[in-house]
Design a protein around this motif. Structure first.
Motif, short mmCIF file in Angstrom:
data_model
loop_
_atom_site.label_atom_id
_atom_site.label_comp_id
_atom_site.label_asym_id
_atom_site.label_seq_id
_atom_site.Cartn_x
_atom_site.Cartn_y
_atom_site.Cartn_z
N VAL A 114 50.99 39.43 11.29
CA VAL A 114 52.08 38.81 10.81
C VAL A 114 51.86 38.37 9.29
O VAL A 114 50.77 37.66 9.31
N ALA A 115 52.68 38.67 8.34
CA ALA A 115 52.60 38.24 7.01
C ALA A 115 54.10 37.49 6.80
O ALA A 115 55.06 38.06 6.78
N ASP A 116 53.88 36.32 6.50
CA ASP A 116 55.12 35.55 6.33
C ASP A 116 54.87 34.35 5.46
O ASP A 116 53.69 33.75 5.84
N ASN A 117 55.70 33.95 4.55
CA ASN A 117 55.62 32.69 3.75
C ASN A 117 56.35 31.55 4.57
O ASN A 117 56.42 30.64 3.74
N LEU A 118 57.00 31.63 5.53
CA LEU A 118 57.56 30.54 6.31
C LEU A 118 58.56 29.93 5.43
O LEU A 118 59.08 28.84 5.89
N SER A 119 59.13 30.63 4.46
CA SER A 119 60.29 30.17 3.68
C SER A 119 61.39 29.97 4.52
O SER A 119 62.35 29.05 4.45
N THR A 120 61.85 30.60 5.37
CA THR A 120 62.84 30.50 6.49
C THR A 120 62.48 30.46 8.08
O THR A 120 63.16 30.46 8.74
N GLY A 121 61.38 31.05 8.06
CA GLY A 121 60.71 31.43 9.62
C GLY A 121 60.20 30.27 10.04
O GLY A 121 59.95 29.01 9.23
N HIS A 122 59.54 30.32 11.34
CA HIS A 122 58.78 28.97 12.00
C HIS A 122 57.56 29.58 12.43
O HIS A 122 57.33 30.60 13.35
N ARG A 123 56.55 28.77 12.22
CA ARG A 123 55.15 28.86 12.78
C ARG A 123 55.23 29.07 14.28
O ARG A 123 54.64 29.97 14.91
N ASP A 124 56.06 28.45 14.89
CA ASP A 124 56.14 28.32 16.44
C ASP A 124 56.66 29.71 16.89
O ASP A 124 56.67 29.92 18.16
N ALA A 125 57.59 30.40 16.08
CA ALA A 125 58.13 31.62 16.59
C ALA A 125 57.38 32.63 16.59
O ALA A 125 57.37 33.88 17.38
N ILE A 126 55.91 32.58 15.95
CA ILE A 126 55.10 33.62 15.98
C ILE A 126 54.03 33.93 17.34
O ILE A 126 53.69 32.67 17.81
N ASN A 127 54.15 35.07 17.96
CA ASN A 127 53.67 35.07 19.06
C ASN A 127 52.33 34.71 18.93
O ASN A 127 51.20 35.31 17.99
N PRO A 128 51.56 34.10 19.88
CA PRO A 128 50.26 33.50 19.76
C PRO A 128 49.05 34.78 19.83
O PRO A 128 48.03 34.47 19.42
N LYS A 129 49.65 35.90 20.43
CA LYS A 129 48.68 36.96 20.31
C LYS A 129 48.52 37.81 18.91
O LYS A 129 47.85 38.77 18.79
N ALA A 130 49.54 37.47 18.01
CA ALA A 130 49.37 38.13 16.79
C ALA A 130 48.68 37.49 15.86
O ALA A 130 48.61 36.11 15.90
N LYS A 131 48.18 38.11 14.96
CA LYS A 131 47.10 37.43 13.69
C LYS A 131 48.05 37.22 12.61
O LYS A 131 49.07 37.93 12.22
N TYR A 141 48.88 35.69 8.89
CA TYR A 141 48.49 35.32 7.31
C TYR A 141 49.72 34.78 7.00
O TYR A 141 50.77 35.39 6.66
N GLU A 142 49.66 33.45 6.38
CA GLU A 142 50.87 32.77 5.60
C GLU A 142 50.48 33.14 4.26
O GLU A 142 49.61 32.82 3.41
N GLY A 143 51.42 33.68 3.65
CA GLY A 143 51.65 34.13 2.05
C GLY A 143 52.94 34.86 1.95
O GLY A 143 53.85 35.26 2.84
N ASP A 144 53.13 35.02 0.40
CA ASP A 144 54.45 35.68 0.00
C ASP A 144 54.01 37.40 -0.29
O ASP A 144 53.38 37.53 -1.12
N ILE A 145 54.90 38.17 0.23
CA ILE A 145 54.84 39.55 0.03
C ILE A 145 54.94 39.96 -1.45
O ILE A 145 54.70 40.90 -1.84
N ARG A 146 55.41 39.07 -2.37
CA ARG A 146 55.55 39.22 -3.77
C ARG A 146 54.06 39.06 -4.37
O ARG A 146 54.08 39.21 -5.69
N ASP A 147 53.06 38.56 -3.77
CA ASP A 147 51.95 38.02 -4.13
C ASP A 147 51.07 39.17 -3.92
O ASP A 147 50.43 39.37 -2.73
N ARG A 148 50.48 39.93 -4.97
CA ARG A 148 49.74 41.20 -4.75
C ARG A 148 48.66 40.83 -4.10
O ARG A 148 47.81 41.31 -3.12
N LYS A 149 47.76 39.81 -4.63
CA LYS A 149 46.44 39.49 -4.11
C LYS A 149 46.53 39.18 -2.63
O LYS A 149 45.64 39.39 -1.88
#
Ligand SMILES: NC(=O)c1ccc[n+]([C@@H]2O[C@H](COP(=O)([O-])OP(=O)(O)OC[C@H]3O[C@@H](n4cnc5c(N)ncnc54)[C@H](O)[C@@H]3O)[C@@H](O)[C@H]2O)c1
Ligand SMILES: O=c1ccn([C@@H]2O[C@H](COP(=O)(O)OP(=O)(O)O[C@H]3O[C@H](CO)[C@H](O)[C@H](O)[C@H]3O)[C@@H](O)[C@H]2O)c(=O)[nH]1
Length: 331
Positions: free
Chosen positions: A29-46, A48-56
């Motif tokens: 999962v790649a998500d910047n949590l701008s509207t999402g929730h950390r607790d919604a992410i399935n614990p079996k998924a890996k 990465y917190e970040g913004d998809i507009r950020d190329r690095k």
């Protein structure tokens, strides 16, 4: 080998992640949590917190993980907000797609399944709406998503990145086990707002406009269950992996329900009175949006399990009843 879910901490993305994991896939999962929730992410998924507009940030994810396909939910999606803040939508939605496609090109990732929307059609000329009907959005949100579809088409021609654009109609419901559900802040969608009134968290529902060109004067929408939607994405990944051409599919139930009918259905499901009042029109709302979704059924083999809005509302009610404060009550 893993599937990257961009926006996997959000409402639909979190259900997608759950569905993929239940189908035995490895998920990042790649998500910047701008509207999402950390607790919604399935614990079996890996995660990465970040913004998809950020190329690095994207390079780090693609370098570290063996990603075979991307499912892209990471965008803003509130129609009325897009009317007052259009550039916010072009920046995040359209801008995010540029960076994502560039990173996919450079990391040789060839498949993307994309959250598009009925809002790309604008005021439809035919009902139900077919995929071949004209796309003339009437709000910046719909235009940002149409631009993203067209960018993928050019990226296919130039770089061979194959895409499936799934044009969702109105998504509602929650995982039937009640573990994850819809929690937008602020909430703007009809079903959760009706259920918040049923819970006593809001005094009443405001129905935005009763002078539309529809049988009871309120807007008509086509509701699809979030788990049925997730299933369609899995079929879309398989479709691309089988070597098929890029394509676009509507995802809806092919049946329209008015805002008044949805209120009545929620009263039946919850057994609560759910007070409501008429209010002025909300900017950017087309009269009716109903999908012809036989193309997804025929080509992808999509078989939605929920064909009654009462059942869709019932799964949402289960989540709302168990989580009266949404994800906040887990912190
Ligand atoms: N909810 C609906 O009825 C509906 C209908 C049609 C289309 N869609 C589309 O489906 C997608 C998901 O909708 P949702 O209701 O789950 O929304 P959501 O806001 O719950 O989820 C979006 C997720 O993407 C993340 N995100 C946003 N911008 C990001 C960025 N730049 N980088 C990284 N992460 C970012 C957010 O934090 C959030 O977790 C959206 O793209 C939306 O346009 C939704
Ligand atoms: O408090 C409310 C909230 C909503 N509505 C009405 O309920 C209907 C549905 O509104 P939603 O905000 O739930 O959904 P939209 O139809 O505006 O948009 C949703 O579906 C669209 C496609 O149909 C887009 O994809 C978008 O991302 C997604 O949020 C509209 O007539 C709206 O005016 C009310 O009357 N009162």
């Amino acid at each position: 080998m893993a599937i990257l879910v961009a926006g996997g901490a959000g409402y639909i993305g979190s259900h997608m992640v759950k569905d993929l994991i239940e189908h035995g896939e490895d998920v990042v999962v790649a998500d910047n949590l701008s509207t999402g929730h950390r607790d919604a992410i399935n614990p079996k998924a890996k995660f990465y917190e970040g913004d998809i507009r950020d190329r690095k940030f994207l390079d780090k994810v693609f370098d570290n993980e063996d990603i075979t396909a991307v499912v892209h939910f990471a965008a803003f999606s509130i129609v009325p907000e897009s009317m007052s803040k259009p550039l916010k939508y072009f920046d995040n939605n359209t801008g995010g797609m540029i960076t994502l496609l560039e990173a996919m090109r450079d990391h040789n990732i060839k498949y993307i399944v994309f959250s598009s929307t009925a809002a790309t059609y604008g005021v439809p000329e035919h009902m139900p709406i077919k995929e071949t009907d004209p796309q003339n959005p009437i709000n910046p949100y719909g235009l940002s998503k149409l631009m993203m579809e067209k960018m993928m088409a050019w990226a296919d021609k130039a770089y061979g990145i194959k895409f499936v654009a799934l044009r969702y109609f109105n998504v509602a419901g929650a995982a039937p086990d009640g573990t994850i559900g819809e929690d937008h802040g602020p909430e703007t969608h009809l079903v959760p707002i009706i259920l918040q009134v049923a819970q006593g968290k809001r005094k009443e529902l405001s129905i935005f406009g009763d002078d539309y060109n529809t049988p009871d004067g309120t807007n008509v929408r086509d509701y699809v269950h979030v788990m049925d939607l997730a299933d369609a994405h899995i079929l879309a990944i398989k479709y691309l992996e089988a070597g098929n051409k890029s394509n676009a599919f509507n995802l809806g139930s092919s049946t329209g329900f008015s805002n008044k009918q949805m209120l009545e259905a929620a009263r039946e499901v919850t057994g609560k009175p759910i007070p409501a009042k008429m209010a002025p029109r909300r900017p950017g709302d087309p009269d009716s949006l109903v999908a012809a979704s036989d193309k997804a059924r025929t080509i992808l083999g999509w078989k939605p399990k929920y064909d009654d809005v009462h059942d869709i509302i019932a799964t949402a009610w289960k989540w709302h009843s168990a989580h009266p404060k949404g994800y906040d009550d887990r912190d």
